[in-house]
Motif scaffolding. Structure first.
Motif, PDB file in Angstrom:
ATOM      1  N   SER A  56       0.845  -1.199   0.000  1.00 18.31           N
ATOM      2  CA  SER A  56       0.000   0.000   0.000  1.00 18.31           C
ATOM      3  C   SER A  56       0.875   1.243   0.000  1.00 18.31           C
ATOM      4  O   SER A  56       1.712   1.429   0.888  1.00 18.31           O
ATOM      5  N   GLN A  58       1.228   5.200   0.423  1.00 20.57           N
ATOM      6  CA  GLN A  58       0.490   6.166   1.229  1.00 20.57           C
ATOM      7  C   GLN A  58       0.766   7.626   0.868  1.00 20.57           C
ATOM      8  O   GLN A  58      -0.013   8.505   1.206  1.00 20.57           O
ATOM      9  N   GLN A 292      -5.828  -3.961   3.026  1.00 19.72           N
ATOM     10  CA  GLN A 292      -5.012  -3.221   3.965  1.00 19.72           C
ATOM     11  C   GLN A 292      -4.549  -4.101   5.136  1.00 19.72           C
ATOM     12  O   GLN A 292      -3.426  -3.965   5.628  1.00 19.72           O
TER      13      GLN A 292
END
Length: 296
Positions: A56, A58, A292
């Protein structure tokens, strides 16, 4: 299915046994006239669930900056991405509707470039969607590349730029295809054709299928779908009356700052709220939570 065709000895393996990396943002638009893969048919979902490692990212790179106004714009985009319409956000988005983005105006002669058929077809058809049958060209025109020419240097399908000049062989003239079109491609990172102008790129005609043509099309306007993956210097957007999963987010997130954005026509708060009513929004948020939880 295509990888099974390419590697017939490994048809019993998903993707023909080839390692696959998927890159993207589930909050953007799904394929045209199709469902998101995470909400598609059972076979597609089964393949989707084979991907067990998630990375992921960010950091927001498009809307960089720590200024108060920029932080507010990023918060608006976060709320839109999460399908959480706020009236204060909508009012701020509507504020620039009366503000004119300075237009780039030119008065130039327009040249027509008619495609050439490179081989005959028995039925007389010469269609090739990647090459336009007719292109209108003029100096100062906003253009888009229509196929990948040199991926590493930024000459990719959808890259935006501007026509600087149009060059013909001696004795040729419109509607003949130009020898090359001198362009400035905003994302170009390759060697300099002209050291004074590092983003100057000559675009030559090529043959694809039955057609020969310049790999350009006019780009004064693009659809929201086509804008995915692009960062625009400034934009006037129309999100329409209906909402698809990710449409409002994709359209508004294409610019770097709120000052670069104009909404025309303006839209009602009721239209703005439609982002939360899409049936795939809840499924997408659930899927993002699942991904996530196993992110590296």
């Amino acid at each position: 299915m295509r990888l099974h065709e390419a590697f017939p000895n490994r048809q019993h393996l998903p993707f023909g046994g080839i390692s696959i990396i998927l890159i993207g943002d589930l909050a953007q638009l799904p394929p045209i006239m199709d469902k998101p893969i995470y909400a598609s048919c059972s076979s597609a979902i089964a393949l989707w669930n084979l991907f067990t490692t998630t990375v992921s990212l960010q950091t927001v790179f498009c809307q960089q900056g720590i200024e108060l106004v920029q932080a507010r714009f990023k918060q608006i985009l976060t709320n839109i991405r999460n399908a959480q319409p706020e009236q204060d956000d909508w009012q701020l988005l509507m504020t620039p509707t009366s503000k004119e983005l300075t237009p780039i105006c030119y008065k130039r002669h327009v040249a027509i470039s008619e495609a050439v058929n490179v081989r005959s077809q028995p039925n007389g058809e010469y269609e090739d969607e990647q090459l336009e049958k007719q292109i209108l060209l003029c100096k100062g025109q906003q253009i888009m590349l229509t196929t990948n020419i040199w991926t590493k240097a930024g000459l990719v399908n959808g890259a935006l730029g501007e026509v600087v000049d149009i060059v013909y062989e001696y004795g040729s003239k419109p509607p003949d295809i130009p020898t090359y079109v001198i362009t400035i491609i905003n994302n170009y990172t390759g060697p300099s054709w002209n050291p004074t102008y590092p983003k100057l790129v000559p675009i030559t005609p090529i043959s694809m299928g039955n057609r020969r043509q310049i790999l350009l099309k006019m780009a004064w306007a693009v659809t929201v779908h086509k804008s995915q993956g692009l960062t625009l210097q400034r934009a006037t957007i129309d999100i329409g009356a209906t909402e698809r999963q990710g449409l409002t987010f994709t359209a508004i997130s294409k610019v770097k700052t709120l000052d670069d954005l104009r909404t025309e026509p303006g839209f009602s708060f009721e239209r703005y709220c439609k982002m939360q009513n899409n049936p795939y929004t809840i499924i997408r948020k659930q899927e993002e939570t699942r991904l996530q939880q196993r992110s590296l």
